[in-house]
Scaffold this motif. Structure first.
Motif, PDB file in Angstrom:
ATOM      1  N   ARG A 179      11.964  28.393 -31.330  1.00  0.00           N
ATOM      2  CA  ARG A 179      11.470  27.124 -31.870  1.00  0.00           C
ATOM      3  C   ARG A 179      12.299  25.921 -31.447  1.00  0.00           C
ATOM      4  NH1 ARG A 179      10.404  29.501 -37.727  1.00  0.00           N
ATOM      5  NH2 ARG A 179       8.898  31.064 -37.135  1.00  0.00           N
ATOM      6  N   ILE A 180      12.892  25.998 -30.274  1.00  0.00           N
ATOM      7  CA  ILE A 180      13.630  24.859 -29.743  1.00  0.00           C
ATOM      8  C   ILE A 180      12.617  23.888 -29.136  1.00  0.00           C
ATOM      9  CG2 ILE A 180      15.306  24.098 -28.025  1.00  0.00           C
ATOM     10  CD1 ILE A 180      16.630  26.867 -28.254  1.00  0.00           C
ATOM     11  N   THR A 181      12.628  22.669 -29.626  1.00  0.00           N
ATOM     12  CA  THR A 181      11.795  21.625 -29.042  1.00  0.00           C
ATOM     13  C   THR A 181      12.665  20.413 -28.762  1.00  0.00           C
ATOM     14  OG1 THR A 181      11.174  20.629 -31.162  1.00  0.00           O
ATOM     15  CG2 THR A 181       9.764  22.407 -30.339  1.00  0.00           C
ATOM     16  N   GLU A 182      12.210  19.559 -27.893  1.00  0.00           N
ATOM     17  CA  GLU A 182      13.017  18.420 -27.494  1.00  0.00           C
ATOM     18  C   GLU A 182      13.279  17.439 -28.630  1.00  0.00           C
ATOM     19  OE1 GLU A 182      11.204  15.971 -24.502  1.00  0.00           O
ATOM     20  OE2 GLU A 182       9.216  16.267 -25.359  1.00  0.00           O
ATOM     21  N   ASN A 183      12.465  17.438 -29.642  1.00  0.00           N
ATOM     22  CA  ASN A 183      12.643  16.482 -30.730  1.00  0.00           C
ATOM     23  C   ASN A 183      13.432  17.034 -31.903  1.00  0.00           C
ATOM     24  OD1 ASN A 183      11.161  14.475 -29.374  1.00  0.00           O
ATOM     25  ND2 ASN A 183       9.243  15.430 -30.037  1.00  0.00           N
ATOM     26  N   THR A 184      13.711  18.333 -31.905  1.00  0.00           N
ATOM     27  CA  THR A 184      14.417  18.910 -33.055  1.00  0.00           C
ATOM     28  C   THR A 184      15.771  19.504 -32.707  1.00  0.00           C
ATOM     29  OG1 THR A 184      13.386  21.079 -32.752  1.00  0.00           O
ATOM     30  CG2 THR A 184      12.271  19.527 -34.246  1.00  0.00           C
ATOM     31  N   PHE A 185      15.960  19.885 -31.477  1.00  0.00           N
ATOM     32  CA  PHE A 185      17.148  20.669 -31.138  1.00  0.00           C
ATOM     33  C   PHE A 185      18.393  19.804 -31.046  1.00  0.00           C
ATOM     34  CE2 PHE A 185      19.804  23.247 -28.159  1.00  0.00           C
ATOM     35  CZ  PHE A 185      19.970  24.331 -29.011  1.00  0.00           C
ATOM     36  N   ASP A 186      19.231  19.923 -32.059  1.00  0.00           N
ATOM     37  CA  ASP A 186      20.561  19.318 -32.039  1.00  0.00           C
ATOM     38  C   ASP A 186      21.491  20.247 -32.805  1.00  0.00           C
ATOM     39  OD1 ASP A 186      20.302  18.766 -34.811  1.00  0.00           O
ATOM     40  OD2 ASP A 186      19.798  16.680 -34.478  1.00  0.00           O
ATOM     41  N   LEU A 187      22.741  19.939 -32.809  1.00  0.00           N
ATOM     42  CA  LEU A 187      23.732  20.845 -33.393  1.00  0.00           C
ATOM     43  C   LEU A 187      23.509  21.063 -34.882  1.00  0.00           C
ATOM     44  CD1 LEU A 187      26.150  22.618 -32.855  1.00  0.00           C
ATOM     45  CD2 LEU A 187      27.623  20.617 -33.162  1.00  0.00           C
ATOM     46  N   LYS A 188      23.231  20.010 -35.621  1.00  0.00           N
ATOM     47  CA  LYS A 188      23.003  20.147 -37.069  1.00  0.00           C
ATOM     48  C   LYS A 188      21.791  21.043 -37.329  1.00  0.00           C
ATOM     49  CE  LYS A 188      23.612  18.812 -41.407  1.00  0.00           C
ATOM     50  NZ  LYS A 188      24.620  18.085 -42.078  1.00  0.00           N
ATOM     51  N   TRP A 189      20.693  20.814 -36.575  1.00  0.00           N
ATOM     52  CA  TRP A 189      19.498  21.639 -36.722  1.00  0.00           C
ATOM     53  C   TRP A 189      19.837  23.110 -36.472  1.00  0.00           C
ATOM     54  CZ3 TRP A 189      17.093  24.929 -33.290  1.00  0.00           C
ATOM     55  CH2 TRP A 189      15.803  25.369 -33.615  1.00  0.00           C
ATOM     56  N   LEU A 190      20.618  23.370 -35.426  1.00  0.00           N
ATOM     57  CA  LEU A 190      20.964  24.739 -35.069  1.00  0.00           C
ATOM     58  C   LEU A 190      21.806  25.391 -36.163  1.00  0.00           C
ATOM     59  CD1 LEU A 190      21.007  27.124 -33.145  1.00  0.00           C
ATOM     60  CD2 LEU A 190      22.922  26.029 -31.944  1.00  0.00           C
TER      61      LEU A 190
END
Length: 193
Positions: A108-119
């Motif tokens: 579920r990695i997308t360009e608008n959601t994938f950042d360190l906090k999200w991960l």
């Protein structure tokens, strides 16, 4: 066993133990400290798996000239952030893990959601979701309104208890530690009996 009929252990050795009147298929049965029989789902990825993801993230940060961040960010998460995260990280990174197939993964990695906090939020939610699934494997509708929480990782971050309470729809029962370590407390209790 006198505190709750469900135990969730979040340590290096990670498992869900629950007494159940019904025999669950394909679930291990163990004798516990006071001789009662419980169902056990063991080898749930926990400390070792979290350390694997922490090592990867912290190596990337170090290569960029920064200091390790995983455990600090993980410990600072709040329950709401974790509950709102996606279950999209497979923590089965070692072959003896409960549901090991081909190793861990992130989806579920997308360009608008994938950042360190999200991960890190997704790692935390995916980690806790395993215990919900393990309990359902033992007994989908276990009647106990409470569970006992143990293991060193249960005290590593403040989000763990309220997030698990919400995900399991049960209240956590805490027992005070006499020695500071769950394993040593258990051995002490056995020696006293």
């Amino acid at each position: 066993p006198e505190s709750a009929s469900i135990l969730i252990n979040l340590g290096t050795g990670s498992q869900v133990l629950a007494s159940s009147p019904d025999i669950a298929e394909n679930v291990e049965i163990r004798s516990c400290a006071l001789g009662e029989q419980v169902h056990a789902v063991t080898h749930i990825p926990s400390g070792r798996a979290l350390n694997t993801f922490a090592g990867f993230i912290d190596d990337c940060v170090r290569l960029g000239g920064g200091d390790p961040v995983f455990w600090k960010m993980f410990s600072d998460l709040n329950a709401e952030e974790v509950l709102n995260a996606e279950v999209c990280v497979d923590l089965n990174v070692f072959d003896a893990a409960w549901q090991f197939s081909s190793g861990g993964s992130i989806t579920r990695i997308t360009e608008n959601t994938f950042d360190l906090k999200w991960l890190i939020c997704s790692i935390a939610k995916s980690w806790l979701a395993q215990y919900v699934e393990a309990l359902a494997t033992i007994m989908p509708a276990h009647p106990s309104p409470v569970f006992l929480l143990g293991g060193g990782l249960s005290r590593r971050a403040f989000f763990v208890r309220p997030a698990l309470e919400s995900m399991l729809n049960r209240k956590c029962v805490c027992t005070p530690l006499r020695t500071g370590e769950d394993t040593l407390d258990g051995l002490l209790k056995l020696a006293e009996n």
